[in-house]
Design a protein around this motif. Structure first.
Motif, PDB file in Angstrom:
ATOM      1  N   LYS A 112      51.750  20.424 -13.767  1.00 39.42           N
ATOM      2  CA  LYS A 112      53.125  20.373 -13.257  1.00 39.42           C
ATOM      3  C   LYS A 112      54.009  21.426 -13.920  1.00 39.42           C
ATOM      4  O   LYS A 112      54.805  22.096 -13.258  1.00 39.42           O
ATOM      5  CB  LYS A 112      53.714  18.973 -13.478  1.00 39.42           C
ATOM      6  CG  LYS A 112      53.174  17.918 -12.533  1.00 39.42           C
ATOM      7  CD  LYS A 112      53.858  16.571 -12.776  1.00 39.42           C
ATOM      8  CE  LYS A 112      53.423  15.535 -11.759  1.00 39.42           C
ATOM      9  NZ  LYS A 112      54.112  14.241 -11.934  1.00 39.42           N
ATOM     10  N   ILE A 113      53.890  21.569 -15.241  1.00 38.68           N
ATOM     11  CA  ILE A 113      54.760  22.518 -15.944  1.00 38.68           C
ATOM     12  C   ILE A 113      54.348  23.962 -15.631  1.00 38.68           C
ATOM     13  O   ILE A 113      55.194  24.840 -15.444  1.00 38.68           O
ATOM     14  CB  ILE A 113      54.758  22.241 -17.456  1.00 38.68           C
ATOM     15  CG1 ILE A 113      55.372  20.854 -17.726  1.00 38.68           C
ATOM     16  CG2 ILE A 113      55.550  23.315 -18.205  1.00 38.68           C
ATOM     17  CD1 ILE A 113      55.351  20.434 -19.186  1.00 38.68           C
ATOM     18  N   ARG A 114      53.062  24.207 -15.527  1.00 37.84           N
ATOM     19  CA  ARG A 114      52.603  25.569 -15.222  1.00 37.84           C
ATOM     20  C   ARG A 114      53.072  26.032 -13.847  1.00 37.84           C
ATOM     21  O   ARG A 114      53.245  27.235 -13.614  1.00 37.84           O
ATOM     22  CB  ARG A 114      51.077  25.644 -15.308  1.00 37.84           C
ATOM     23  CG  ARG A 114      50.530  25.649 -16.731  1.00 37.84           C
ATOM     24  CD  ARG A 114      49.014  25.662 -16.742  1.00 37.84           C
ATOM     25  NE  ARG A 114      48.476  26.929 -16.247  1.00 37.84           N
ATOM     26  CZ  ARG A 114      48.262  28.003 -16.997  1.00 37.84           C
ATOM     27  NH1 ARG A 114      48.537  27.964 -18.293  1.00 37.84           N
ATOM     28  NH2 ARG A 114      47.767  29.110 -16.464  1.00 37.84           N
ATOM     29  N   THR A 115      53.273  25.093 -12.927  1.00 41.76           N
ATOM     30  CA  THR A 115      53.706  25.466 -11.574  1.00 41.76           C
ATOM     31  C   THR A 115      55.206  25.287 -11.359  1.00 41.76           C
ATOM     32  O   THR A 115      55.681  25.365 -10.230  1.00 41.76           O
ATOM     33  CB  THR A 115      52.940  24.625 -10.531  1.00 41.76           C
ATOM     34  OG1 THR A 115      53.135  23.232 -10.799  1.00 41.76           O
ATOM     35  CG2 THR A 115      51.454  24.953 -10.567  1.00 41.76           C
ATOM     36  N   MET A 116      55.953  25.051 -12.450  1.00 41.07           N
ATOM     37  CA  MET A 116      57.411  24.923 -12.327  1.00 41.07           C
ATOM     38  C   MET A 116      58.046  26.209 -11.816  1.00 41.07           C
ATOM     39  O   MET A 116      57.584  27.311 -12.113  1.00 41.07           O
ATOM     40  CB  MET A 116      58.041  24.598 -13.695  1.00 41.07           C
ATOM     41  CG  MET A 116      57.985  23.156 -14.104  1.00 41.07           C
ATOM     42  SD  MET A 116      58.785  22.886 -15.710  1.00 41.07           S
ATOM     43  CE  MET A 116      60.515  23.180 -15.279  1.00 41.07           C
ATOM     44  N   LYS A 117      59.119  26.040 -11.079  1.00 39.89           N
ATOM     45  CA  LYS A 117      59.925  27.188 -10.660  1.00 39.89           C
ATOM     46  C   LYS A 117      60.553  27.826 -11.898  1.00 39.89           C
ATOM     47  O   LYS A 117      60.857  27.137 -12.877  1.00 39.89           O
ATOM     48  CB  LYS A 117      61.022  26.758  -9.692  1.00 39.89           C
ATOM     49  CG  LYS A 117      60.503  26.266  -8.356  1.00 39.89           C
ATOM     50  CD  LYS A 117      61.663  25.858  -7.451  1.00 39.89           C
ATOM     51  CE  LYS A 117      61.164  25.392  -6.097  1.00 39.89           C
ATOM     52  NZ  LYS A 117      62.279  24.972  -5.198  1.00 39.89           N
ATOM     53  N   THR A 118      60.756  29.146 -11.836  1.00 39.74           N
ATOM     54  CA  THR A 118      61.398  29.853 -12.947  1.00 39.74           C
ATOM     55  C   THR A 118      62.562  30.673 -12.412  1.00 39.74           C
ATOM     56  O   THR A 118      62.950  30.548 -11.251  1.00 39.74           O
ATOM     57  CB  THR A 118      60.380  30.754 -13.663  1.00 39.74           C
ATOM     58  OG1 THR A 118      59.775  31.638 -12.711  1.00 39.74           O
ATOM     59  CG2 THR A 118      59.282  29.916 -14.318  1.00 39.74           C
ATOM     60  N   ASP A 119      63.125  31.518 -13.245  1.00 41.96           N
ATOM     61  CA  ASP A 119      64.256  32.361 -12.854  1.00 41.96           C
ATOM     62  C   ASP A 119      63.840  33.233 -11.666  1.00 41.96           C
ATOM     63  O   ASP A 119      62.887  34.014 -11.761  1.00 41.96           O
ATOM     64  CB  ASP A 119      64.662  33.232 -14.044  1.00 41.96           C
ATOM     65  CG  ASP A 119      65.862  34.126 -13.738  1.00 41.96           C
ATOM     66  OD1 ASP A 119      66.351  34.116 -12.584  1.00 41.96           O
ATOM     67  OD2 ASP A 119      66.305  34.837 -14.654  1.00 41.96           O
ATOM     68  N   PRO A 120      64.540  33.138 -10.526  1.00 44.68           N
ATOM     69  CA  PRO A 120      64.180  33.943  -9.346  1.00 44.68           C
ATOM     70  C   PRO A 120      64.196  35.444  -9.624  1.00 44.68           C
ATOM     71  O   PRO A 120      63.528  36.212  -8.915  1.00 44.68           O
ATOM     72  CB  PRO A 120      65.248  33.569  -8.315  1.00 44.68           C
ATOM     73  CG  PRO A 120      65.838  32.289  -8.785  1.00 44.68           C
ATOM     74  CD  PRO A 120      65.694  32.270 -10.270  1.00 44.68           C
ATOM     75  N   ALA A 121      64.950  35.866 -10.642  1.00 46.88           N
ATOM     76  CA  ALA A 121      65.019  37.308 -10.946  1.00 46.88           C
ATOM     77  C   ALA A 121      63.679  37.840 -11.454  1.00 46.88           C
ATOM     78  O   ALA A 121      63.427  39.047 -11.394  1.00 46.88           O
ATOM     79  CB  ALA A 121      66.108  37.575 -11.981  1.00 46.88           C
ATOM     80  N   ARG A 122      62.826  36.930 -11.935  1.00 50.23           N
ATOM     81  CA  ARG A 122      61.539  37.379 -12.482  1.00 50.23           C
ATOM     82  C   ARG A 122      60.448  37.285 -11.409  1.00 50.23           C
ATOM     83  O   ARG A 122      59.493  36.519 -11.505  1.00 50.23           O
ATOM     84  CB  ARG A 122      61.150  36.555 -13.704  1.00 50.23           C
ATOM     85  CG  ARG A 122      62.137  36.669 -14.863  1.00 50.23           C
ATOM     86  CD  ARG A 122      61.453  36.433 -16.182  1.00 50.23           C
ATOM     87  NE  ARG A 122      60.548  37.523 -16.526  1.00 50.23           N
ATOM     88  CZ  ARG A 122      59.792  37.536 -17.626  1.00 50.23           C
ATOM     89  NH1 ARG A 122      59.853  36.522 -18.480  1.00 50.23           N
ATOM     90  NH2 ARG A 122      58.998  38.545 -17.875  1.00 50.23           N
ATOM     91  N   ALA A 123      60.598  38.102 -10.374  1.00 51.86           N
ATOM     92  CA  ALA A 123      59.603  38.124  -9.306  1.00 51.86           C
ATOM     93  C   ALA A 123      58.290  38.723  -9.792  1.00 51.86           C
ATOM     94  O   ALA A 123      57.214  38.368  -9.308  1.00 51.86           O
ATOM     95  CB  ALA A 123      60.132  38.922  -8.118  1.00 51.86           C
ATOM     96  N   ARG A 124      58.382  39.661 -10.747  1.00 53.93           N
ATOM     97  CA  ARG A 124      57.191  40.280 -11.334  1.00 53.93           C
ATOM     98  C   ARG A 124      57.215  40.081 -12.841  1.00 53.93           C
ATOM     99  O   ARG A 124      58.261  39.847 -13.431  1.00 53.93           O
ATOM    100  CB  ARG A 124      57.148  41.788 -11.001  1.00 53.93           C
ATOM    101  CG  ARG A 124      56.930  42.087  -9.520  1.00 53.93           C
ATOM    102  CD  ARG A 124      56.959  43.593  -9.264  1.00 53.93           C
ATOM    103  NE  ARG A 124      58.266  44.168  -9.571  1.00 53.93           N
ATOM    104  CZ  ARG A 124      59.293  44.171  -8.729  1.00 53.93           C
ATOM    105  NH1 ARG A 124      59.148  43.662  -7.508  1.00 53.93           N
ATOM    106  NH2 ARG A 124      60.445  44.696  -9.086  1.00 53.93           N
ATOM    107  N   ARG A 125      56.058  40.199 -13.449  1.00 53.85           N
ATOM    108  CA  ARG A 125      55.933  40.012 -14.894  1.00 53.85           C
ATOM    109  C   ARG A 125      56.836  40.954 -15.670  1.00 53.85           C
ATOM    110  O   ARG A 125      57.352  40.624 -16.739  1.00 53.85           O
ATOM    111  CB  ARG A 125      54.454  40.232 -15.287  1.00 53.85           C
ATOM    112  CG  ARG A 125      54.165  40.382 -16.790  1.00 53.85           C
ATOM    113  CD  ARG A 125      54.414  39.082 -17.540  1.00 53.85           C
ATOM    114  NE  ARG A 125      53.970  39.164 -18.925  1.00 53.85           N
ATOM    115  CZ  ARG A 125      54.632  39.821 -19.888  1.00 53.85           C
ATOM    116  NH1 ARG A 125      55.759  40.447 -19.608  1.00 53.85           N
ATOM    117  NH2 ARG A 125      54.167  39.835 -21.131  1.00 53.85           N
ATOM    118  N   THR A 126      57.088  42.154 -15.130  1.00 53.53           N
ATOM    119  CA  THR A 126      57.873  43.173 -15.842  1.00 53.53           C
ATOM    120  C   THR A 126      59.376  43.039 -15.616  1.00 53.53           C
ATOM    121  O   THR A 126      60.155  43.796 -16.206  1.00 53.53           O
ATOM    122  CB  THR A 126      57.429  44.576 -15.395  1.00 53.53           C
ATOM    123  OG1 THR A 126      57.509  44.662 -13.960  1.00 53.53           O
ATOM    124  CG2 THR A 126      55.996  44.858 -15.848  1.00 53.53           C
TER     125      THR A 126
END
Length: 400
Positions: free
Chosen positions: A286-300
């Motif tokens: 569940k935590i690994r698939t949590m939504k994150t900051d939309p600004a981080r579309a790519r790892r960089t």
């Protein structure tokens, strides 16, 4: 007046999750080391919104108590009981309903709010309108001095205080009250009696709260007073009658709201929860698939932890060093989102493993839980019966 005592309850409407733990149970665990605590399963309250499907209540009661025990609520320090097994709650609710104005219930802020939020249910019932009064009866029957609530629940405590004042005003004026109070005053002795009178005048004429507290202490120091005389002196001190139902204080709990996996409020209806005693593999997924900051579309791409639902977990679960690492690494794109989530996974899994370990003995032997509740119901019922004896006497209903 009456001993300090904490009362709180929880409705059994399904599995408990981390939101319940951080919002309620952690406070219960802390409070039980400070004051006598009474924590109850509010199964009658659950009927106000689940009257059409009560089986969910029956399915949830015992699992919820096990969750309490797993979270650290200690039956050796706290009294745990079922609301529906202390029938005096219903009796006091009925008697209070005879003297509570309907408008008082209709103005409770959560009345209309919940009707709108639960618009898919028919809540045009007396039970739903009257649930704040049942809540007041739950508190008043134990003469609780402290009720742990969030700010949104403070109006419920204010309603309870108003109901206690109205009841005491209507029924606390026993015949010859002032003469009986003055007779009780003589039992304080001449020195204490004079001090009581001086403090009483200061409070009633000048509103001196410190004088009120000092006078209450004078009463408490006199161990030879009967229960009735003690309550008469408390009532006489404040310019009222005999205090039968004590006014509780709202004890504001630390605002510790944990959002769900998607950033919304954690709720089963949103399917965004981590349940108490959940399996480690499920928590990690569940935590690994949590939504994150939309600004981080790519790892960089750099991000902002304040815009990420994972950050609120770090606020509760991580130390200062880890939070600093997250802030710097996220904003500079120095760490990826999975890197950021790993400390949270580790902390939640560790916490839940402790809870699961505590719970196992009760899962292995369900009779332990039943016995804890049976003992708690017995202790709660004794206090409730004392209050109802005084209530019936004050209302003139002790004629049987």
């Amino acid at each position: 007046m009456y001993p300090d005592r904490v009362l709180s309850g929880m409705r059994p409407t399904g599995r408990l999750h981390l939101g319940h733990y951080h919002g309620v149970l952690k406070n219960w665990v802390a409070l039980q080391t400070e004051l006598p605590c009474f924590f109850f399963v509010a199964d009658w309250h659950a009927l106000t919104t689940s009257y059409d499907d009560p089986k969910v209540i029956a399915e949830s009661v015992w699992d919820m108590v096990i969750d309490w025990l797993a979270a650290g609520v200690d039956p050796n320090q706290s009294t745990l009981f079922l609301q529906s097994r202390v029938l005096e709650h219903a009796e006091l609710h009925l008697l209070l309903s005879m003297m509570t104005p309907q408008g008082w219930l209709e103005r409770v802020p959560t009345y209309k709010d919940q009707q709108e939020r639960l618009s898919h249910k028919d809540l045009s019932t007396y039970g739903f309108l009257g649930y704040p009064l049942l809540q007041s009866a739950d508190i008043l029957i134990y003469r609780a001095s402290h009720v742990p609530v969030g700010e949104d629940q403070v109006p419920h405590i204010e309603l309870t205080r108003e109901i206690a004042r109205r009841f005491n005003h209507l029924y606390g004026r026993e015949p010859g009250f002032e003469n009986k109070a003055r007779e009780a005053l003589r039992q304080l002795g001449s020195k204490r009696g004079r001090l009581y009178e001086e403090l009483r005048v200061r409070f009633q004429q000048e509103g001196d709260v410190e004088a009120l507290e000092q006078a209450q202490a004078v009463i408490d120091e006199c161990q030879s007073l009967s229960h009735g005389d003690r309550e008469r002196l408390f009532g006489y001190l404040e310019g009222g009658g005999k205090v039968i139902l004590a006014e509780p204080e709202a004890r504001l709990t630390e605002a510790c709201r944990l959002g769900g996996l998607d950033g919304q409020k954690m709720s089963k209806s949103y399917n965004n929860t981590i349940f108490l005693r959940e399996e480690a593999a499920s928590i990690e997924r569940k935590i690994r698939t949590m939504k994150t900051d939309p600004a981080r579309a790519r790892r960089t791409d750099p991000g902002n932890p304040e815009n990420c639902p994972v950050w609120q977990f770090h606020v509760l679960y991580s130390d200062d060093a880890t939070r600093g690492w997250v802030q710097q690494g996220c904003r500079s794109a120095g760490i990826g989102c999975l890197d950021c989530k790993q400390p949270v996974i580790d902390a939640v899994v560790a916490e839940q493993s402790v809870m699961s370990e505590r719970a196992q003995r009760y899962l292995d032997d369900p009779a332990l839980v039943r016995n804890i509740i049976a003992d708690g119901c017995e202790r709660a019922r004794k206090l409730a019966q004392e209050t109802m004896r005084d209530v019936r006497e004050a209302m003139g209903l002790d004629y049987s």
